[in-house]
Design an enzyme around this catalytic site. Structure first.
Site, PDB file in Angstrom:
ATOM      1  N   LYS A 117      -6.911   0.970  10.043  1.00 27.84           N
ATOM      2  CA  LYS A 117      -8.093   1.700   9.559  1.00 27.84           C
ATOM      3  C   LYS A 117      -8.484   2.819  10.523  1.00 27.84           C
ATOM      4  O   LYS A 117      -8.945   3.876  10.094  1.00 27.84           O
ATOM      5  CB  LYS A 117      -9.284   0.748   9.367  1.00 27.84           C
ATOM      6  N   LYS A 197       3.803  -2.455  -2.183  1.00 26.29           N
ATOM      7  CA  LYS A 197       3.042  -3.220  -3.168  1.00 26.29           C
ATOM      8  C   LYS A 197       2.110  -2.355  -3.991  1.00 26.29           C
ATOM      9  O   LYS A 197       1.840  -1.205  -3.642  1.00 26.29           O
ATOM     10  CB  LYS A 197       2.286  -4.344  -2.470  1.00 26.29           C
ATOM     11  N   LYS A 200      -4.202   0.712  -5.154  1.00 25.88           N
ATOM     12  CA  LYS A 200      -5.056   1.743  -5.761  1.00 25.88           C
ATOM     13  C   LYS A 200      -4.828   3.117  -5.140  1.00 25.88           C
ATOM     14  O   LYS A 200      -4.965   4.137  -5.797  1.00 25.88           O
ATOM     15  CB  LYS A 200      -6.531   1.362  -5.571  1.00 25.88           C
TER      16      LYS A 200
END
Ligand code: TRP
Length: 330
Positions: A117, A197, A200
């Site tokens: 992050k 995978k 979004k």
């Protein structure tokens, strides 16, 4: 009567769910909800959503979207307590502060999720982000929950929750359980692009829970394939991902059927994709119908959330009181 095992899970308030969330987390939540050995609590974690840049104007809408998707997918308020994390912010954030007394900065800085992050949002390496796993431990341990249906990517966070439970118990004499992950079969949902995978943030990788049959067919049509024939079944890439999706939606037998074709007469991908699209849509259709029904019943949804929060608050209050006592505040 033996005590039920308590189950807790949360989904971040980042808007509508996609097929990956559904298979990876929600299916597991449903399985546990429908098993009388468990008491299930499920929430939308909107406090966690503020640990990376977000828009305050639409946070509430995004939270509501997850609530409606939870209910549409079959979370049953008669069996599970459904609530919004920030409704209990006074207790959960409080407990997370108490937990932070047994967690080192170094431990948090070394978590792969934190590092990722920070790379993604270098300007937003905030205390809230560093504290993310501690807040998650508070989500779980505030109910002394011991079984957590989440995707495999959450394992490092659960490890932190276990460490916190141990340290709190050693330091202050509490009795927190060490929570473990409940793995669902579809926890790894492959991307339609053939790499990684379903996510979004990767265009062309996912199927939405709102997609109709035509849209699903369209999305699958872009999934990469090969000649349909070969000596060895591919272990990664587009074909491997399609076979995995076949297994998740049409069962293992169907997958074996295609694998046999691959090493003999060959797979016709147009047929495979057609069958797969129909199987996916069959599972999504009732979810979409339920969603439309719920959109027209806002008061009902409000009442579900009110009752869920009330129940959660009762348990949470008693844990926080116990911790305050053990830590010497009372
Ligand atoms: N970190 C989880 C995720 O990104 C969300 C989450 C927050 C959670 N608190 C939780 C999951 C408690 C399970 C239990 O998916």
């Amino acid at each position: 009567m033996t005590k039920k095992t308590r189950v807790l899970s949360g989904i971040r308030a980042t808007g509508r769910l996609h097929l990956g969330n559904y298979l990876g987390a929600v299916r597991g939540m449903l399985e546990l909800q429908n098993d009388p050995r468990y008491e299930t609590l499920y929430c939308v974690v909107d406090l966690h959503a503020t640990t990376t840049p977000y828009d305050p104007k639409i946070l509430k809408q995004k939270t509501r979207d997850v609530v409606l998707d939870y209910l549409s997918c079959g979370i049953d308020p008669k069996k599970s307590h459904l609530y919004i994390q920030s409704e209990l912010a006074d207790l959960i954030a409080q407990l997370s502060f108490y937990f932070s007394t047994v967690v080192t900065i170094a431990r948090m800085q070394h978590l792969p999720t934190f590092k990722d992050k920070v790379k993604q949002y270098p300007e937003h390496a905030t205390m809230a982000l560093l504290n993310y796993p501690v807040l998650m431990a508070a989500d779980i341990l505030i109910y002394k929950a011991s079984l957590i249906p989440v995707g495999i990517d959450q394992e490092p966070h659960l490890e932190v929750a276990r460490e916190i439970a141990r340290k709190m118990n050693d330091t202050y004499g509490t009795d927190f359980p060490e929570p473990t992950r409940f793995a669902t079969k579809g926890e790894y949902v492959p991307s339609l692009t053939g790499v990684g995978k379903m996510s979004k943030s990767v265009p062309g990788s996912f199927i939405n829970l709102t997609d109709d049959l035509e849209t699903i067919k369209e999305r699958l049509s872009h999934a990469p394939t090969d000649s349909g024939k070969g000596e060895k079944i591919p272990k990664e890439g587009g074909v491997s991902n399609l076979l995995k999706l076949v297994e998740l939606f049409e069962g293992e037998d169907k997958r074996v059927h295609y694998e046999k074709l691959y090493t003999s007469s060959g797979i016709k991908y147009s047929e495979l994709k057609q069958g797969l699209a129909e199987a996916i849509y069959k599972e999504l259709k009732p979810i979409q119908e339920k969603r439309r029904e719920l959109e027209s019943k806002p008061e009902y949804v409000d009442e579900v959330l009110r009752q869920g929060a009330e129940k959660a608050r009762k348990i949470a209050e008693s844990t926080v009181n116990e911790v305050k006592e053990k830590m010497g505040f009372k």
